[in-house]
Design a protein around this motif. Structure first.
Motif, PDB file in Angstrom:
ATOM      1  N   ILE A   9       0.776  -1.151   0.167  1.00  0.00           N
ATOM      2  CA  ILE A   9      -0.132   0.085  -0.057  1.00  0.00           C
ATOM      3  C   ILE A   9       1.256   1.525   0.033  1.00  0.00           C
ATOM      4  O   ILE A   9       0.722   2.321  -0.455  1.00  0.00           O
ATOM      5  N   LEU A  10       1.841   1.538   0.337  1.00  0.00           N
ATOM      6  CA  LEU A  10       3.089   2.775   0.499  1.00  0.00           C
ATOM      7  C   LEU A  10       3.421   2.824  -0.008  1.00  0.00           C
ATOM      8  O   LEU A  10       4.087   4.116  -0.718  1.00  0.00           O
ATOM      9  N   LEU A  11       3.636   1.331  -0.878  1.00  0.00           N
ATOM     10  CA  LEU A  11       4.802   1.534  -2.450  1.00  0.00           C
ATOM     11  C   LEU A  11       3.503   1.604  -3.626  1.00  0.00           C
ATOM     12  O   LEU A  11       3.730   3.184  -4.270  1.00  0.00           O
ATOM     13  N   ARG A  12       2.345   1.995  -3.529  1.00  0.00           N
ATOM     14  CA  ARG A  12       1.780   2.003  -4.701  1.00  0.00           C
ATOM     15  C   ARG A  12       1.615   3.989  -4.528  1.00  0.00           C
ATOM     16  O   ARG A  12       1.402   4.323  -5.381  1.00  0.00           O
ATOM     17  N   GLY A 114      -2.284   3.093  -8.414  1.00  0.00           N
ATOM     18  CA  GLY A 114      -2.679   1.607  -8.079  1.00  0.00           C
ATOM     19  C   GLY A 114      -3.437   0.203  -7.966  1.00  0.00           C
ATOM     20  O   GLY A 114      -3.130  -0.925  -7.537  1.00  0.00           O
ATOM     21  N   ALA A 115      -3.152   0.113  -9.587  1.00  0.00           N
ATOM     22  CA  ALA A 115      -3.267  -1.020  -9.652  1.00  0.00           C
ATOM     23  C   ALA A 115      -1.482  -2.430 -10.243  1.00  0.00           C
ATOM     24  O   ALA A 115      -1.288  -2.825 -10.230  1.00  0.00           O
ATOM     25  N   GLY A 116      -0.929  -1.086  -9.483  1.00  0.00           N
ATOM     26  CA  GLY A 116       0.631  -2.070  -9.147  1.00  0.00           C
ATOM     27  C   GLY A 116       0.914  -2.029 -10.873  1.00  0.00           C
ATOM     28  O   GLY A 116       1.732  -3.315 -10.831  1.00  0.00           O
ATOM     29  N   GLU A 117       1.069  -1.746 -11.492  1.00  0.00           N
ATOM     30  CA  GLU A 117       1.895  -1.790 -12.906  1.00  0.00           C
ATOM     31  C   GLU A 117       3.109  -1.037 -12.855  1.00  0.00           C
ATOM     32  O   GLU A 117       3.025   0.039 -13.421  1.00  0.00           O
TER      33      GLU A 117
END
Length: 153
Positions: A9-12, A114-117
């Motif tokens: 979550i922190l990364l995104r 948010g989608a982690g792409e």
């Protein structure tokens, strides 16, 4: 339901904020009407909404509900862009199109974060920074070379 852990979550959210802020820094450095804080918040807010939608999806899938969230974000960001373009005191002149486009890009980067792409985020951000950095000089050079009207400041 997908359960994201705290580091993910922190990364995104962090990367979305930094990507938007990086684009906003260019706008700030060129004294444009939208800047680091605004575009950082655009990236953060869009990534937050997408994370919420992704939390309720199957792992690795964008659901119909998430798709509708993304559509709503992109529609809503148009109002922010319109506010940047339409300003009092500049009759019959269009100003702020690049800043409005940067707001749209910050939103798109937030969605991708948010989608982690991550690959998409990195490539899009690098291309955007290069374009914002060398775009004006290349534009002026092409105007001179091709005999166009170089009235831009």
């Amino acid at each position: 339901m997908t359960e994201l852990d705290w580091p993910e979550i922190l990364l995104r959210l962090g990367v979305a904020t930094l990507a938007g802020a990086a684009i906003g820094l260019d706008r700030d450095l060129h004294d444009k009407p939208i800047g680091l804080k605004t575009l950082g918040i655009v990236g953060l807010s869009t990534a937050t909404v997408v994370l919420l939608a992704v939390q309720f999806a199957e792992p690795g899938k964008i659901t119909d509900a998430a798709s509708r969230v993304i559509q709503g974000i992109l529609t809503g960001i148009g109002f922010l862009g319109a506010g940047v373009i339409v300003r009092e005191g500049h009759r019959f002149r269009v100003h702020g199109l690049t800043s409005a486009a940067c707001a749209f890009l910050a939103a798109c980067l937030g969605i991708a974060c948010g989608a982690g792409e991550w690959k998409i985020v990195l490539v899009a951000l690098v291309i955007a920074i290069v374009l914002l950095t060398v775009g004006r000089p290349v534009e002026r050079w092409l105007h001179r070379l091709l005999g166009g009207n170089d009235t831009q400041t």
